[in-house]
Design an enzyme around this catalytic site. Structure first.
Site, PDB file in Angstrom:
ATOM      1  N   LYS A   1       0.865  -1.179   0.000  1.00 46.72           N
ATOM      2  CA  LYS A   1       0.000   0.000   0.000  1.00 46.72           C
ATOM      3  C   LYS A   1       0.899   1.226   0.000  1.00 46.72           C
ATOM      4  CE  LYS A   1      -4.528   0.937   0.717  1.00 46.72           C
ATOM      5  NZ  LYS A   1      -5.731   0.182   0.334  1.00 46.72           N
TER       6      LYS A   1
ATOM      7  N   GLY B   1     -24.035   4.230   4.669  1.00 47.84           N
ATOM      8  CA  GLY B   1     -23.180   4.848   3.647  1.00 47.84           C
ATOM      9  C   GLY B   1     -23.539   4.374   2.250  1.00 47.84           C
ATOM     10  N   VAL B   2     -24.133   5.305   1.467  1.00 39.89           N
ATOM     11  CA  VAL B   2     -24.508   4.946   0.093  1.00 39.89           C
ATOM     12  C   VAL B   2     -23.637   5.737  -0.891  1.00 39.89           C
ATOM     13  CG1 VAL B   2     -26.825   4.062   0.494  1.00 39.89           C
ATOM     14  CG2 VAL B   2     -26.482   6.538   0.313  1.00 39.89           C
ATOM     15  N   GLY B   3     -22.325   5.603  -0.713  1.00 38.47           N
ATOM     16  CA  GLY B   3     -21.363   6.221  -1.616  1.00 38.47           C
ATOM     17  C   GLY B   3     -21.170   5.326  -2.830  1.00 38.47           C
TER      18      GLY B   3
ATOM     19  N   VAL C   1     -19.731   2.417  -3.368  1.00 36.28           N
ATOM     20  CA  VAL C   1     -20.040   0.993  -3.214  1.00 36.28           C
ATOM     21  C   VAL C   1     -21.463   0.795  -2.687  1.00 36.28           C
ATOM     22  CG1 VAL C   1     -19.372  -1.181  -2.122  1.00 36.28           C
ATOM     23  CG2 VAL C   1     -17.604   0.453  -2.783  1.00 36.28           C
TER      24      VAL C   1
HETATM   25  P1  NAD Z   1     -17.409   6.622  -0.600  1.00 37.70           P
HETATM   26  O1  NAD Z   1     -16.653   7.723   0.031  1.00 37.70           O
HETATM   27  O2  NAD Z   1     -17.837   6.755  -2.017  1.00 37.70           O
HETATM   28  O3  NAD Z   1     -18.746   6.348   0.247  1.00 37.70           O
HETATM   29  C1  NAD Z   1     -18.819   6.399   1.638  1.00 37.70           C
HETATM   30  C2  NAD Z   1     -20.181   6.966   2.013  1.00 37.70           C
HETATM   31  O4  NAD Z   1     -20.324   6.908   3.424  1.00 37.70           O
HETATM   32  C3  NAD Z   1     -20.345   8.426   1.593  1.00 37.70           C
HETATM   33  O5  NAD Z   1     -21.585   8.612   0.925  1.00 37.70           O
HETATM   34  C4  NAD Z   1     -20.316   9.162   2.933  1.00 37.70           C
HETATM   35  O6  NAD Z   1     -21.089  10.354   2.919  1.00 37.70           O
HETATM   36  C5  NAD Z   1     -20.902   8.120   3.849  1.00 37.70           C
HETATM   37  N1  NAD Z   1     -20.588   8.342   5.269  1.00 37.70           N
HETATM   38  C6  NAD Z   1     -19.440   8.791   5.814  1.00 37.70           C
HETATM   39  N2  NAD Z   1     -19.560   8.873   7.139  1.00 37.70           N
HETATM   40  C7  NAD Z   1     -20.812   8.445   7.445  1.00 37.70           C
HETATM   41  C8  NAD Z   1     -21.522   8.277   8.654  1.00 37.70           C
HETATM   42  N3  NAD Z   1     -20.983   8.569   9.838  1.00 37.70           N
HETATM   43  N4  NAD Z   1     -22.787   7.794   8.596  1.00 37.70           N
HETATM   44  C9  NAD Z   1     -23.352   7.501   7.410  1.00 37.70           C
HETATM   45  N5  NAD Z   1     -22.715   7.645   6.223  1.00 37.70           N
HETATM   46  C10 NAD Z   1     -21.461   8.102   6.249  1.00 37.70           C
HETATM   47  O7  NAD Z   1     -16.553   5.305  -0.366  1.00 37.70           O
HETATM   48  P2  NAD Z   1     -16.712   3.912  -1.109  1.00 37.70           P
HETATM   49  O8  NAD Z   1     -15.729   3.842  -2.204  1.00 37.70           O
HETATM   50  O9  NAD Z   1     -18.155   3.661  -1.377  1.00 37.70           O
HETATM   51  O10 NAD Z   1     -16.194   2.924   0.029  1.00 37.70           O
HETATM   52  C11 NAD Z   1     -16.984   2.617   1.149  1.00 37.70           C
HETATM   53  C12 NAD Z   1     -16.187   1.769   2.117  1.00 37.70           C
HETATM   54  O11 NAD Z   1     -15.781   0.566   1.469  1.00 37.70           O
HETATM   55  C13 NAD Z   1     -14.895   2.418   2.617  1.00 37.70           C
HETATM   56  O12 NAD Z   1     -14.669   2.034   3.938  1.00 37.70           O
HETATM   57  C14 NAD Z   1     -13.833   1.838   1.699  1.00 37.70           C
HETATM   58  O13 NAD Z   1     -12.564   1.819   2.335  1.00 37.70           O
HETATM   59  C15 NAD Z   1     -14.357   0.437   1.498  1.00 37.70           C
HETATM   60  N6  NAD Z   1     -13.912  -0.206   0.246  1.00 37.70           N
HETATM   61  C16 NAD Z   1     -14.184   0.370  -0.941  1.00 37.70           C
HETATM   62  C17 NAD Z   1     -13.770  -0.242  -2.119  1.00 37.70           C
HETATM   63  C18 NAD Z   1     -14.081   0.353  -3.482  1.00 37.70           C
HETATM   64  O14 NAD Z   1     -13.944  -0.343  -4.486  1.00 37.70           O
HETATM   65  N7  NAD Z   1     -14.507   1.600  -3.544  1.00 37.70           N
HETATM   66  C19 NAD Z   1     -13.063  -1.463  -2.066  1.00 37.70           C
HETATM   67  C20 NAD Z   1     -12.821  -2.056  -0.829  1.00 37.70           C
HETATM   68  C21 NAD Z   1     -13.245  -1.403   0.328  1.00 37.70           C
END
Ligand code: NAD
Length: 367
Positions: free
Chosen positions: A80, A179-181, A183
């Site tokens: 990493k 969290g509906v980001g 993923v």
């Molecule tokens: P992202 O930033 O797009 O989405 C995260 C969401 O969580 C955002 O909408 C944010 O507003 C919301 N959030 C933050 N704090 C919050 C809280 N206290 N309560 C409710 N919602 C909250 O991130 P992502 O890419 O969707 O990743 C999500 C998680 O999955 C992370 O922990 C990331 O490390 C992990 N992950 C992601 C991937 C990938 O392919 N993107 C791969 C492996 C692991």
């Protein structure tokens, strides 16, 4: 603790500190274990308060990648990188300079996207080195990994539901997504298609609005209410450590399975979940869809190949549950056992001499 002592205690092979005054680059690359192959893991860009914080993070994250890549069956080790910078200061020169340092490692470390690094940033790195994945699909890469991560989590939920309820079917099951980001939103769409009921929370208005339009039947709750939702599955897809002493007593779910990294605040929370009869699907196994997807870039990426590999998360999750049950250990420990067993087995087959003399023999003179 000093850096070498930290590396020793966590088992790291190499830690590289890089800087380039011309563009303000300050980064640390952690190579944890290359038994299975070159170390692969994303580059996180973060305004760390101190160099110490950045080092601790890169050591922790690179070791995590060793376990994730091993349990996923990938021929890749764990690594990493972290860039110490404010996201608003990102620029082409920074990533190209960083790419040049990665190139100098000759393939021992391969990078990818992570927090605050995008496909565009990856393109800049790709200008300088081939040792990068997650390149744009237009350039022969695999693009955004999030839909594949979501698919993997979906398979993990299916496996957990199979284990807990005896049937893979998600119809009528209620899933609470934190969290509906990138993923979480993709996961919500898949769950909705499978007939599940969705309750969700988020703190970002834009992402909440996207859910309202994309999955209108899903019900929004306030962020502090998500843990106590009456549901079958709690799916943490926001930040790490959401499963802790404060939240576990609130959980009504029978299953915890989501995308967030390091969901358990501490290892012991895996044991507490076990004692409460809540099935935990190990985060680094079910969220490996993204890394599986980028790993396919080396052999020529195709959506169908990627989906086939990500689908294996269903069987792997069931296998971990079986180990946990057979050994009467928490599921998070069973995942570690499965990953460590694979690394140990592969290390052992590499001990025999393959006949290429790449070093001086005893007594041989220097020419
Ligand atoms: P992202 O930033 O797009 O989405 C995260 C969401 O969580 C955002 O909408 C944010 O507003 C919301 N959030 C933050 N704090 C919050 C809280 N206290 N309560 C409710 N919602 C909250 O991130 P992502 O890419 O969707 O990743 C999500 C998680 O999955 C992370 O922990 C990331 O490390 C992990 N992950 C992601 C991937 C990938 O392919 N993107 C791969 C492996 C692991």
């Amino acid at each position: 603790m000093l850096t070498l002592e930290k590396m020793y205690s966590m088992g790291h092979e190499e830690v590289i500190f890089v800087q380039d005054k011309s563009c303000g680059l300050k980064a640390i690359i952690g190579i944890h274990d290359t038994t299975l192959g070159p170390a692969l893991g994303g580059t996180r860009l973060w305004p760390y308060a101190s160099e110490e914080d950045a080092l601790v993070d890169v050591l922790r994250l690179s070791r995590g990648m060793t376990y994730k890549n091993a349990i996923s069956g990938l021929n890749l080790g764990g690594g990493k990188a972290v860039i110490i910078a404010d996201p608003k200061d990102k620029n082409e020169a920074l990533f190209r300079s960083f790419g040049r340092f990665i190139e100098s490692l000759n393939g021992r470390y391969i990078t990818a996207e992570d927090v605050n690094t995008s496909v565009d940033d990856i393109e800049h790195i790709f200008t300088e080195t081939n040792y990068v994945t997650g390149v744009a699909q237009a350039n022969g890469g695999s693009g955004n990994p999030s839909p594949y991560t979501a698919l993997g989590v979906f398979r993990g939920i299916e496996a957990s539901v199979t284990k807990a309820f005896g049937k893979r079917d998600l119809k009528g099951k209620t899933i609470a997504i934190q969290g509906v980001g990138s993923v979480g939103f993709e996961l919500a769409k898949l769950l909705h298609e499978a007939g599940a009921t969705i309750v969700y929370t988020d703190v970002n208005e834009r992402n909440i609005q996207r859910m309202k339009e994309g999955v209108p039947s899903a019900k929004f709750v306030a962020p502090n209410e998500i843990f106590s939702v009456a549901c079958d599955v709690y799916a943490p897809c926001a930040l790490g450590a959401s499963v802790n002493d404060e939240t576990i007593p609130q959980l009504k779910a029978k299953i915890v399975c989501g995308a967030a990294n390091n969901q358990l605040k501490e290892d012991r929370h895996g044991l507490i979940l076990k004692e409460k009869g809540i099935l935990y699907a190990p985060d680094y196994l079910v969220n490996a869809g993204g890394v599986m997807n980028v790993s396919i870039e080396f052999e020529g990426w195709a959506d169908s190949k990627s989906r086939r590999m990500v689908d294996t998360i269903y069987d792997k999750t069931l296998e971990v549950f079986k180990i946990a049950e057979a050994q009467n250990i928490p599921v998070n420990k069973a995942a570690d056992v499965m990953a460590e067993n694979r690394i140990t087995a592969m290390r052992q087959i590499k001990t025999s001499y393959l006949g290429k003399v790449s070093h001086r023999m005893p007594g041989q003179k220097r020419r």
